[in-house]
Design an enzyme around this catalytic site. Structure first.
Site, PDB file in Angstrom:
ATOM      1  N   CYS A  24       0.026  -0.967  -0.004  1.00 56.11           N
ATOM      2  CA  CYS A  24      -0.690   0.296   0.004  1.00 56.11           C
ATOM      3  C   CYS A  24      -0.820   0.826   1.427  1.00 56.11           C
ATOM      4  CB  CYS A  24      -2.106   0.134  -0.545  1.00 56.11           C
ATOM      5  SG  CYS A  24      -2.132  -0.357  -2.266  1.00 56.11           S
ATOM      6  N   GLY A  50       3.721   2.781  -0.128  1.00 60.98           N
ATOM      7  CA  GLY A  50       3.409   2.848  -1.556  1.00 60.98           C
ATOM      8  C   GLY A  50       3.851   4.168  -2.128  1.00 60.98           C
ATOM      9  N   ASN A 125      -6.277  -1.553   0.979  1.00 57.06           N
ATOM     10  CA  ASN A 125      -4.931  -2.067   1.199  1.00 57.06           C
ATOM     11  C   ASN A 125      -5.031  -3.589   1.282  1.00 57.06           C
ATOM     12  OD1 ASN A 125      -2.859  -2.142   4.193  1.00 57.06           O
ATOM     13  ND2 ASN A 125      -2.356  -2.740   2.147  1.00 57.06           N
ATOM     14  N   GLY A 126      -4.363  -4.284   0.373  1.00 54.94           N
ATOM     15  CA  GLY A 126      -4.409  -5.742   0.442  1.00 54.94           C
ATOM     16  C   GLY A 126      -4.676  -6.355  -0.910  1.00 54.94           C
ATOM     17  N   TYR A 269       9.702  -6.009   8.372  1.00 54.10           N
ATOM     18  CA  TYR A 269      10.160  -5.071   7.350  1.00 54.10           C
ATOM     19  C   TYR A 269       9.163  -3.982   6.966  1.00 54.10           C
ATOM     20  CZ  TYR A 269      11.386  -3.444   2.656  1.00 54.10           C
ATOM     21  OH  TYR A 269      11.637  -2.673   1.565  1.00 54.10           O
TER      22      TYR A 269
END
Ligand code: SF4
Length: 494
Positions: A24, A50, A125-126, A269
């Protein structure tokens, strides 16, 4: 909240997209004209984190407004009427790649709830590694869940907290969750930014100048700053909560200090290459990784070819170090949307050819070194190698700018279960055979750390989270362990 729900297990990643996926992106602004429009721009810059859904909640001093939808930021926020329906100088936003919960509208963030102290929106996020355990406890206490995401746990923990201020309730909630997370949250009094105690997931603070008093920005990555005309101020520190209001930015650190473990895969990445993470420019980091990779696993070849786009900086570094020319031997089609890939088996089987095509003159008769960032299942790598051979390559060697991904991520990255990771079930020769290359090599773990400016991996105190390469999970896997224990006892009963 009006409906009780259950958490569901992680939906399987698409077979057609053989990568780890970031989970996210979060973004928030305080005291900025047209906060929703600025947030839409910030989310657009974070689109790589996302693509399944997006949402914005704004506050205009009297009222919260929200718009959430499935699809890309551009699909949801390019209509001026929608932006106009989100008035105010304060907003938070979220881009979703589902790691827990299905992608349905009620799971799309920011989540919003009305408390006795006023409205509260949270973008997360996570991944919480004790979300299922907390969910069971909360349901037993009468909490009714309306989404199937672990993020809603925050909302309920805040709701039942006995503290009076939003700030104290948030701290109370955070002390009960375990996991890797960055949060951007909004009340009628403040914008909050939070990073988990180990700082696994990123979050940065920026400043928008050029209008009265200046505004503040919180974002997953620095690449979201330029587009909104903001300057980088600093990373939010592991375990830090920043509270932003008209008095400025206040910082508190309510957790016991721990050795930080930033996600090393962000450098390899996930992050956009023009972002700076923890003081390190991602683009430079990727080139340095490529240089180390070349030193560690050089091979005679005519051309270095990146698997676009993520393999490009590492391939440039590899080329710089080895002196072998860098060429775009594979061209990526940027206009393939997820919707086009999904509808039929026939199209899905075309797979890699929809996304990549061989640049034949750069490959024909050549000894090719392909550089990619990772191998997950190996299905995409195999197809790319077939394509490069079909274009006439004489030899194909693959070099990977991460160590072998042998373990799943439980910290918010969408990964297959361990048994589906090629490197978890095969040795190097076996993987090379399956992918169809003449040779295969990965950067070493120590080499990765050296490329990032460390002396190597300090096994007693590693500088990063590298659990997907080592199985060294620094944050307890409460839910995963409980599920394993349950399965074992069922087997024993059977
Ligand atoms: Fe990042 Fe891997 Fe750690 Fe997950 S397990 S947070 S992908 S380094």
């Amino acid at each position: 909240m009006d409906a009780a729900c259950q958490f569901v297990s992680e939906s399987p990643p698409s077979e057609s997209d053989d990568k780890f996926h970031d989970e996210c992106g979060v973004f928030g602004v305080w005291n900025v004209p047209d906060a929703a429009a600025v947030t839409a721009l910030g989310l657009h810059a974070l689109q790589h984190r996302g693509q399944e859904a997006t949402g914005i909640v704004s506050y205009n001093g009297t009222r919260f407004n929200s718009h959430r939808g499935l699809g890309l930021v551009g699909d949801n926020f390019s209509d001026a009427k929608i932006i106009a329906s989100l008035p105010g100088r304060i907003a938070v936003g979220h881009n979703r790649y589902a790691t827990t919960g299905e992608t349905i509208l009620r799971n799309v963030q920011p989540l919003f709830a009305d408390f006795e102290f006023g409205g509260f929106a949270v973008a997360h996020n996570g991944n919480l590694t004790n979300a299922e355990a907390l969910h069971r406890q909360l349901v037993r206490r009468g909490c009714l869940f309306q989404s199937t995401t672990d993020s809603e746990v925050f909302i309920h923990l805040i709701a039942i907290s006995l503290y009076s201020t939003v700030e104290d309730r948030l701290i109370d909630a955070l002390k009960q969750v375990v996991g890797a997370y960055s949060l951007v949250a909004l009340s009628n009094k403040a914008l909050f930014g939070v990073r988990d105690p180990l700082g696994v997931r990123p979050l940065i603070l920026g400043r928008i100048l050029g209008h009265t008093d200046g505004g503040w920005v919180l974002a997953s990555e620095t690449c979201a700053l330029d587009i909104v005309g903001a300057e980088f101020v600093r990373d939010i520190e592991p375990g830090e909560i920043v509270i932003i209001n008209d008095a400025g930015v206040r910082s508190i650190k309510p957790f016991a200090r721990q050795k930080e473990r930033f996600c090393v895969f962000e450098y390899i990445y996930f992050a956009r290459p023009d972002s700076v993470m923890e003081g390190t420019p991602v683009y430079e980091a990727r080139k340095a990784i490529g240089r180390v990779l070349a030193r560690e696993s050089g091979v005679e070849a005519d051309v270095i070819v990146p698997v676009p786009d993520s393999g490009v900086p590492a391939a440039m570094g590899y080329s710089q170090q080895s002196g072998i020319p860098f060429e775009l031997g594979i061209i990526r089609n940027h206009y393939v949307g997820r919707t086009f890939i999904e509808p039929t088996d026939q199209i899905r089987n075309l797979g890699v050819k929809l996304k990549h095509s061989a640049n034949r003159p750069m490959l024909e008769g050549k000894r090719v070194i392909l550089v990619d960032d990772s191998i997950v299942r190996g299905t995409t790598s195999k197809k790319i190698v077939e394509m490069v051979r079909a274009a006439g390559a004489k030899e194909v060697h693959m070099r990977i700018s991460s160590p072998p991904t042998t373990h799943s991520c439980y910290y918010g990255i969408d990964t297959p279960e361990r048994g589906k990771l090629l490197a978890a079930t095969h040795d190097l020769e076996g993987m090379a055979r399956i992918i169809g290359v003449d040779s295969l090599a990965y950067i070493s773990l120590d080499g990765l750390y050296r490329a990032l400016g460390k002396p190597g991996r300090d096994t007693a105190k590693p500088a990063y989270c590298d659990a997907c390469f080592t199985g060294d999970y620094a944050i307890p896997l409460t839910d995963a362990q409980a599920n394993t224990d349950r399965q074992l006892s069922l087997l024993q009963l059977g």
